[in-house]
Write a protein that holds these residues in place. Structure first.
Motif, PDB file in Angstrom:
ATOM      1  N   LEU A   1       1.043  -1.565  -0.250  1.00 29.12           N
ATOM      2  CA  LEU A   1      -0.220  -0.262   0.205  1.00 29.12           C
ATOM      3  C   LEU A   1       0.631   1.259  -0.084  1.00 29.12           C
ATOM      4  O   LEU A   1       1.839   1.174   0.719  1.00 29.12           O
ATOM      5  N   LEU A   2       0.581   2.064  -0.675  1.00 27.85           N
ATOM      6  CA  LEU A   2       0.977   3.046  -1.038  1.00 27.85           C
ATOM      7  C   LEU A   2       0.532   4.951  -0.034  1.00 27.85           C
ATOM      8  O   LEU A   2       1.188   5.086   0.525  1.00 27.85           O
ATOM      9  N   GLY A   3      -1.051   4.556   0.474  1.00 28.09           N
ATOM     10  CA  GLY A   3      -1.420   5.059   0.567  1.00 28.09           C
ATOM     11  C   GLY A   3      -3.062   5.145  -0.312  1.00 28.09           C
ATOM     12  O   GLY A   3      -3.287   4.367  -1.261  1.00 28.09           O
TER      13      GLY A   3
ATOM     14  N   GLN B   1      -6.245  -4.213  -5.670  1.00 25.29           N
ATOM     15  CA  GLN B   1      -6.180  -4.344  -4.974  1.00 25.29           C
ATOM     16  C   GLN B   1      -6.126  -5.768  -4.915  1.00 25.29           C
ATOM     17  O   GLN B   1      -6.805  -6.409  -5.023  1.00 25.29           O
ATOM     18  N   PRO B   2      -5.242  -6.077  -3.790  1.00 21.08           N
ATOM     19  CA  PRO B   2      -4.329  -7.312  -3.777  1.00 21.08           C
ATOM     20  C   PRO B   2      -5.468  -8.234  -2.886  1.00 21.08           C
ATOM     21  O   PRO B   2      -5.856  -6.886  -1.870  1.00 21.08           O
TER      22      PRO B   2
ATOM     23  N   SER C   1      -9.324  -8.021   2.894  1.00 19.21           N
ATOM     24  CA  SER C   1      -9.385  -8.746   4.097  1.00 19.21           C
ATOM     25  C   SER C   1      -8.887  -7.956   5.830  1.00 19.21           C
ATOM     26  O   SER C   1      -9.468  -8.519   6.817  1.00 19.21           O
ATOM     27  N   TRP C   2      -8.662  -7.379   5.450  1.00 19.86           N
ATOM     28  CA  TRP C   2      -7.535  -6.285   6.051  1.00 19.86           C
ATOM     29  C   TRP C   2      -8.748  -5.404   6.781  1.00 19.86           C
ATOM     30  O   TRP C   2      -9.349  -4.847   6.916  1.00 19.86           O
TER      31      TRP C   2
ATOM     32  N   ARG D   1     -13.178   0.894   6.135  1.00 16.71           N
ATOM     33  CA  ARG D   1     -13.539   1.625   5.687  1.00 16.71           C
ATOM     34  C   ARG D   1     -13.602   2.435   3.791  1.00 16.71           C
ATOM     35  O   ARG D   1     -14.671   3.359   4.035  1.00 16.71           O
ATOM     36  N   TRP D   2     -12.694   2.216   3.437  1.00 15.53           N
ATOM     37  CA  TRP D   2     -12.088   2.600   1.843  1.00 15.53           C
ATOM     38  C   TRP D   2     -13.274   1.530   1.488  1.00 15.53           C
ATOM     39  O   TRP D   2     -13.247   1.873   0.073  1.00 15.53           O
TER      40      TRP D   2
END
Length: 327
Positions: free
Chosen positions: A231-233, A313-314, A319-320, A325-326
């Motif tokens: 994840l970069l952000g 998206q990986p 699952s995180w 939220r996103w």
């Protein structure tokens, strides 16, 4: 902010007497007379928003319904705090159903606009308009189309952790009304709304990029990854075609820890080949200069050939828990 039940803050004299307080007690220095026939315990420390809403609720009769920003606020959407974009206080909207009376005082805006039965909810001892109907009224009364979109985005936001309605619910309310003042503005705002905006200034920045610069395919608050699935952000706004990232910085970004996080994320984005343009709330004071900055950054991004990033998206992301939220 923790909400205080308005019916516990301000009371009609009659209700206070029904609760056991005598006329003599209510005339004493333990009570404040905040409006004709309305009292408040003098020892009750209350914030200005709660006090304003409480006074309006106390003045309401059985056939009155709390609406607009105040209804959104008491139901838990704290983006609506009774002030306009400039920070000036706004009146409390109170709907007056057929045959109802309302003791009018400064700070209250009575309305006789059509109100359907399914647009009313009950909170304890008083009625409020639903979140969707409240958003509809705020969109109609907004100062312009862009501010109507801000209202919509904040009423339906799924990313800012406040009570919200849905775009579909707001659309159903708007579609059920015809000859209502401001309804055209509300309909037009629907076509520009998103449930993913995280703040009013982010929405205003998005509208600059979409309507003034002409970037049509902006994605809002989406995670960006490097080619190794790290994840970069989460980018506030990103144009997937060119790799332009627009970061909208509100007042909370001035905090040192938040500013540090912003810088780290920006560096990650730029190392991956993205072009970042930061826009603060102060930048909106010079609209066309800001539009020019965004346009130049968009042009630079279109010329950049290095693309070490992806929006795909990986598996681990879905699952995180923090990623919900996103979603």
């Amino acid at each position: 902010m923790d909400h205080v039940d308005p019916t516990l803050v301000s009371l009609r004299v009659k209700r206070a007497q029904e609760m056991g307080f005598t006329a003599g007690q209510l005339r004493g220095d333990q009570w404040q007379h905040v409006a004709h026939g309305v009292v408040r315990p003098a020892f009750f420390a209350v914030d200005p928003i709660s006090a304003k809403v409480a006074d309006a609720v106390a003045l309401m009769g059985r056939a009155n319904v709390l609406g607009g920003w105040a209804s959104l606020w008491v139901q838990g959407n704290t983006w609506f705090d009774g002030s306009n974009r400039a920070g000036d206080p706004r009146d409390v909207l109170v709907h007056c159903l057929a045959g109802s009376q309302l003791r009018v005082r400064p700070g209250i805006l009575p309305s006789q606009a059509d109100l359907h039965p399914d647009e009313i909810d009950t909170l304890g001892h008083y009625d409020v308009t639903t979140l969707a109907r409240s958003a509809h009224d705020e969109m109609r009364m907004a100062s312009n189309l862009r501010e109507a979109v801000v209202v919509l985005d904040m009423a339906v936001s799924t990313t800012s952790k406040v009570a919200h309605t849905t775009l579909g619910a707001v659309r159903r309310v708007i579609d059920s009304h015809r000859k209502t003042r401001g309804i055209v503005q509300a309909r037009n705002a629907l076509e520009l709304g998103t449930a993913r905006s995280a703040s009013p200034w982010e929405t205003r920045t998005r509208l600059l990029a979409q309507l003034d610069v002409g970037i049509k395919e902006l994605k809002v608050n989406v995670p960006v990854f490097d080619l190794s699935e790290n994840l970069l952000g989460v980018a506030d706004l990103i144009d997937p075609e060119t790799g332009l990232v627009i970061e909208s910085d509100g007042a909370e970004h001035r905090e040192l820890s938040r500013h540090t996080d912003d810088n780290v994320r920006e560096e990650k984005f730029e190392r991956a080949g993205l072009v970042v343009c930061r826009v603060t709330s102060l930048d909106h004071a010079d609209r066309w200069a800001t539009v020019g900055r965004i346009n130049r950054a968009w042009t630079d991004a279109a010329r950049t050939s290095r693309r070490l990033w992806t929006l795909e998206q990986p598996d681990w992301w879905t699952s995180w828990p923090p990623a919900r939220r996103w979603a």
